[in-house]
Design an enzyme around this catalytic site. Structure first.
Site, short mmCIF file in Angstrom:
data_model
loop_
_atom_site.label_atom_id
_atom_site.label_comp_id
_atom_site.label_asym_id
_atom_site.label_seq_id
_atom_site.Cartn_x
_atom_site.Cartn_y
_atom_site.Cartn_z
N LYS A 50 -41.67 25.88 7.28
CA LYS A 50 -41.48 26.43 8.63
C LYS A 50 -42.07 25.46 9.66
O LYS A 50 -41.48 25.23 10.71
CB LYS A 50 -42.17 27.80 8.75
CG LYS A 50 -41.49 28.91 7.95
CD LYS A 50 -42.35 30.18 7.95
CE LYS A 50 -41.76 31.26 7.05
NZ LYS A 50 -42.62 32.44 6.92
N GLN A 94 -48.78 35.15 7.34
CA GLN A 94 -47.97 34.98 6.14
C GLN A 94 -48.33 36.06 5.12
O GLN A 94 -49.50 36.29 4.82
CB GLN A 94 -48.20 33.56 5.57
CG GLN A 94 -47.16 33.09 4.58
CD GLN A 94 -45.75 32.96 5.14
OE1 GLN A 94 -45.56 32.59 6.30
NE2 GLN A 94 -44.75 33.28 4.34
N ASP A 117 -41.91 37.27 13.57
CA ASP A 117 -41.34 37.80 12.33
C ASP A 117 -40.49 39.05 12.59
O ASP A 117 -39.70 39.44 11.73
CB ASP A 117 -42.47 38.21 11.37
CG ASP A 117 -42.84 37.11 10.39
OD1 ASP A 117 -41.94 36.40 9.92
OD2 ASP A 117 -44.05 36.98 10.08
N1 GUN Z 1 -43.67 36.18 3.08
C1 GUN Z 1 -42.44 36.01 2.56
N2 GUN Z 1 -41.50 35.97 3.53
C2 GUN Z 1 -42.18 36.13 4.70
C3 GUN Z 1 -41.75 36.19 6.05
O1 GUN Z 1 -40.57 36.09 6.40
N3 GUN Z 1 -42.76 36.36 6.97
C4 GUN Z 1 -44.07 36.48 6.62
N4 GUN Z 1 -44.97 36.66 7.59
N5 GUN Z 1 -44.47 36.44 5.37
C5 GUN Z 1 -43.54 36.26 4.42
#
Ligand code: GUN
Length: 287
Positions: A50, A94, A117
């Site tokens: 990311k 996360q 998110d």
């Molecule tokens: N863990 C796995 N996918 C995601 C996501 O899209 N956002 C977040 N914050 N954690 C994750």
């Protein structure tokens, strides 16, 4: 005839180029904060990818590492600091968090205006209602990918397998808002194949390698694979790709399908949060 295999990398690149062009000359650049609690191998990899996308389009990333020993209150304090920081446009905590931490409480603490998110109840609620700009990234990526592939969603029967906060729930709501007829299946569903065989669109978000077999779909179905499973060094989806791709009309691969679209939607959401907070000069409403 073999299915069309969607190139998620190419579609994602188009989104990134669009955002990059919109950010050209922007000052200050947007900043996205990544909060990582403890050590989790998958989270480290996701956050790194990311952050790479952020760099490509001109978004600064701020890595906030918190020890696994941090209490819920300590994590919340950090989030409040980031909420108040005028230089921070987006916040990702996360997931998963260590088991002693209540994920819902943590997500509720993120300012809805920085919730890139789309997991905060405010944004999730708007997504359910089909309004607002910030929708959960994977679900938004799947809908975007389907539309860009020329699929008319209205009237299609979509079967979503999985009901997680991150994927299954928001995706089923977004497909409903697109006028699909939606069936949601999950780990307690009895006789899964009876549902998937009826589907025009099957979306797999379970986390079980190669779970969807060719015998479980109808000929010409559209198959969206949202699973990411590790088999040694290899990544495989929830779909038995080879046989299913010979029966489906359109399919997403793993890797290179939904994954890059999820990251592209995160960049899009970060841009939207930045635009709404900094460009629309509406700081009173948003502070
Ligand atoms: N863990 C796995 N996918 C995601 C996501 O899209 N956002 C977040 N914050 N954690 C994750």
């Amino acid at each position: 005839m073999a299915a069309v295999v969607v190139d998620g990398n190419k579609l994602a690149q188009e989104v990134l180029s669009e955002i990059s062009a919109k950010l050209e000359g922007a000052s200050p650049k947007p900043t996205l904060a990544f909060v990582l609690v403890g050590k989790n191998h998958a989270s480290e990899i996701y956050a790194k990818k990311k952050a790479e996308d952020c760099r490509k389009v001109g978004i600064n990333s701020l890595l906030v590492r918190l020890p696994a020993s941090f209490t819920q209150a300590q994590i919340i304090n950090k989030i409040r600091e980031l909420n108040a920081d005028q230089n921070v446009d987006g916040i990702i905590v996360q997931l998963p968090l260590p088991p002693k931490i209540d994920e819902n409480k943590i997500i509720e603490e993120i300012s809805p205006h920085k919730d890139v998110d789309g997991f905060h109840p405010y944004n999730f609620g708007n997504t359910a209602l089909g309004v607002g700009k910030i929708a959960p990234c994977t679900a938004a990526g799947v809908v975007y990918l389907l539309k860009k592939s020329g699929i008319k969603l209205e009237g299609k029967h979509a079967v979503v397998v999985g009901r997680s906060r991150i994927v299954g729930k928001p995706l089923s709501l977004m497909l409903l808002n697109e006028n699909c007829t939606v069936t949601v299946c999950h780990s307690k569903t009895k006789g899964l194949p009876k549902y998937t065989r009826q589907a025009d669109i099957v979306c797999m978000a379970v986390g079980k390698p190669r779970m969807l077999k060719a015998s479980m779909i109808k000929k010409g179905a559209i198959v969206i694979d949202i699973g990411i499973n590790r088999e040694g060094e290899k990544l495989v989806g929830d779909v038995d790709f080879g046989p299913v791709s010979r029966k489906a009309s359109l399919i997403t691969p793993v890797p290179g399908g939904v994954g890059p679209m999820t990251r592209a939607m995160l960049i899009k959401n970060t841009f939207e949060c930045y635009r709404m907070r900094r460009m629309e000069n509406d700081s009173k409403k948003l502070s």
